[in-house]
Motif scaffolding. Structure first.
Motif, PDB file in Angstrom:
ATOM      1  N   GLU A  15       0.814  -1.221   0.000  1.00 24.86           N
ATOM      2  CA  GLU A  15       0.000   0.000   0.000  1.00 24.86           C
ATOM      3  C   GLU A  15       0.848   1.272   0.000  1.00 24.86           C
ATOM      4  OE1 GLU A  15      -2.312  -0.540   3.490  1.00 24.86           O
ATOM      5  OE2 GLU A  15      -3.490  -2.217   2.652  1.00 24.86           O
ATOM      6  N   ASN A  16       2.139   1.133   0.339  1.00 24.90           N
ATOM      7  CA  ASN A  16       3.024   2.310   0.438  1.00 24.90           C
ATOM      8  C   ASN A  16       4.359   2.000  -0.258  1.00 24.90           C
ATOM      9  OD1 ASN A  16       1.498   4.057   2.676  1.00 24.90           O
ATOM     10  ND2 ASN A  16       1.484   1.912   3.345  1.00 24.90           N
ATOM     11  N   ASN A  17       4.266   1.603  -1.519  1.00 24.29           N
ATOM     12  CA  ASN A  17       5.454   1.107  -2.211  1.00 24.29           C
ATOM     13  C   ASN A  17       6.280   2.267  -2.759  1.00 24.29           C
ATOM     14  OD1 ASN A  17       7.331  -0.413  -3.738  1.00 24.29           O
ATOM     15  ND2 ASN A  17       5.811  -2.041  -3.984  1.00 24.29           N
ATOM     16  N   ASN A  18       7.004   2.901  -1.843  1.00 24.17           N
ATOM     17  CA  ASN A  18       7.886   4.001  -2.228  1.00 24.17           C
ATOM     18  C   ASN A  18       9.063   4.039  -1.263  1.00 24.17           C
ATOM     19  OD1 ASN A  18       7.278   6.143   0.022  1.00 24.17           O
ATOM     20  ND2 ASN A  18       5.255   5.477  -0.703  1.00 24.17           N
ATOM     21  N   ARG A  19      10.144   4.655  -1.694  1.00 20.53           N
ATOM     22  CA  ARG A  19      11.382   4.641  -0.907  1.00 20.53           C
ATOM     23  C   ARG A  19      11.254   5.416   0.396  1.00 20.53           C
ATOM     24  NH1 ARG A  19      12.909   4.470  -6.222  1.00 20.53           N
ATOM     25  NH2 ARG A  19      14.403   2.814  -6.763  1.00 20.53           N
ATOM     26  N   GLU A  20      10.487   6.480   0.387  1.00 23.71           N
ATOM     27  CA  GLU A  20      10.342   7.288   1.594  1.00 23.71           C
ATOM     28  C   GLU A  20       9.693   6.467   2.709  1.00 23.71           C
ATOM     29  OE1 GLU A  20      11.058   9.654  -1.828  1.00 23.71           O
ATOM     30  OE2 GLU A  20       9.404   8.245  -1.457  1.00 23.71           O
ATOM     31  N   TRP A  21       8.599   5.772   2.379  1.00 21.16           N
ATOM     32  CA  TRP A  21       7.919   4.955   3.387  1.00 21.16           C
ATOM     33  C   TRP A  21       8.830   3.813   3.833  1.00 21.16           C
ATOM     34  CZ3 TRP A  21       6.676  -0.095   4.144  1.00 21.16           C
ATOM     35  CH2 TRP A  21       5.772  -0.377   5.168  1.00 21.16           C
ATOM     36  N   PHE A  22       9.510   3.194   2.896  1.00 16.88           N
ATOM     37  CA  PHE A  22      10.358   2.058   3.221  1.00 16.88           C
ATOM     38  C   PHE A  22      11.470   2.454   4.184  1.00 16.88           C
ATOM     39  CE2 PHE A  22      13.682  -1.104   2.569  1.00 16.88           C
ATOM     40  CZ  PHE A  22      12.962  -2.289   2.518  1.00 16.88           C
ATOM     41  N   LYS A  76       6.929   0.983 -11.919  1.00 21.17           N
ATOM     42  CA  LYS A  76       8.139   1.533 -11.293  1.00 21.17           C
ATOM     43  C   LYS A  76       8.142   1.410  -9.778  1.00 21.17           C
ATOM     44  CE  LYS A  76       9.844   2.650 -15.260  1.00 21.17           C
ATOM     45  NZ  LYS A  76      10.966   1.842 -15.815  1.00 21.17           N
ATOM     46  N   SER A  77       7.242   0.577  -9.234  1.00 17.55           N
ATOM     47  CA  SER A  77       7.266   0.332  -7.789  1.00 17.55           C
ATOM     48  C   SER A  77       8.626  -0.261  -7.421  1.00 17.55           C
ATOM     49  CB  SER A  77       6.163  -0.644  -7.386  1.00 17.55           C
ATOM     50  OG  SER A  77       4.897  -0.164  -7.766  1.00 17.55           O
ATOM     51  N   PRO A  78       9.336   0.338  -6.468  1.00 17.43           N
ATOM     52  CA  PRO A  78      10.716  -0.098  -6.209  1.00 17.43           C
ATOM     53  C   PRO A  78      10.855  -1.417  -5.455  1.00 17.43           C
ATOM     54  CG  PRO A  78      10.102   1.677  -4.721  1.00 17.43           C
ATOM     55  CD  PRO A  78       8.974   1.540  -5.701  1.00 17.43           C
TER      56      PRO A  78
END
Length: 222
Positions: A15-22, A76-78
């Motif tokens: 649900e939060n597939n981004n580098r900032e959240w990770f 582009k989901s990392p």
């Protein structure tokens, strides 16, 4: 071992597939990863008892990175939304047909293995073997225990007849396969159960004759 928190992390990541959240949840990732590594350690230890060439394989060499290769993808989901590992001699890059495990929430976890994206030479060998000796493969994949445990098949078929074979061939449906990958699904409840590693090992033992068949056909007779 995987816990409900492991599965929840993966759901949150989807649900939060981004580098900032990770990066903000790096500790949650490390905890979830450690639980998966412990599972893989138990599985590898058990498999080494039934497959000698896994004895010196390291767990870290079996586990795939969670980062996705997005260079040639429209998505582009990392990060992947699952943890995964391949158990083969030397790890995930054994160059052979290995056991593949994927842990994914919402009852999407799977164990499987088989012919996937074969070379043209391997596919030709597979079809030739079916043509000459179909009983060998069918004796493995048509066993009641195998079919009950691995009811799912992933694999495209050719739309027309494979070159060199006719529509009236008695095993034409097998010959049509371009991939033949069998897999078993696990519920979330099964994944977080205390005996999950043993469940996976038992599933691998059922699958092993098919993987042995492919490895002997593709690699051992070269």
């Amino acid at each position: 071992m995987p816990t409900q928190d492991t599965l929840q992390f993966l759901k949150n990541l989807e649900e939060n597939n981004n580098r900032e959240w990770f990066q903000a949840h790096r500790q949650d990732y490390e905890t979830a990863k450690a639980s998966f590594e412990k599972l893989c350690h138990e599985i590898l230890f058990g498999l080494a008892k039934v497959q000698d060439d896994l004895v010196n394989t390291r767990v870290k060499d079996c586990i795939f990175r969670i980062n996705r290769d997005i260079r040639f993808s429209k998505d582009k989901s990392p990060y992947k939304k699952f943890f995964s590992a391949a158990f083969g001699p030397g790890g995930r890059q054994s160059g052979r047909i290995d056991f593949f495990l994927q842990i994914q929430p919402d009852n999407q976890s799977t164990l499987g293995g088989g012919m996937w994206e074969p070379t043209s030479t391997h596919l030709a060998s597979f079809r030739q073997e079916i043509d000459y000796n179909p009983a060998h493969l069918k004796g493995i994949i048509e066993k009641e225990e195998f079919r009950n445990y691995y009811p799912y098949i992933s694999g495209d078929k050719v739309k027309l007849m494979p070159k060199g074979y006719t529509a009236d061939h008695p095993d034409i449906e097998l010959l049509k396969y371009k991939q033949l990958f069998f897999y078993h699904k696990f519920t979330d409840k099964e994944v977080i159960a205390r005996d999950f590693a043993q469940q996976v090992i038992e599933g691998c033992v059922i699958l092993k004759p098919y993987l042995d068949y492919l490895n002997e056909l593709f690699y051992d007779n070269v």
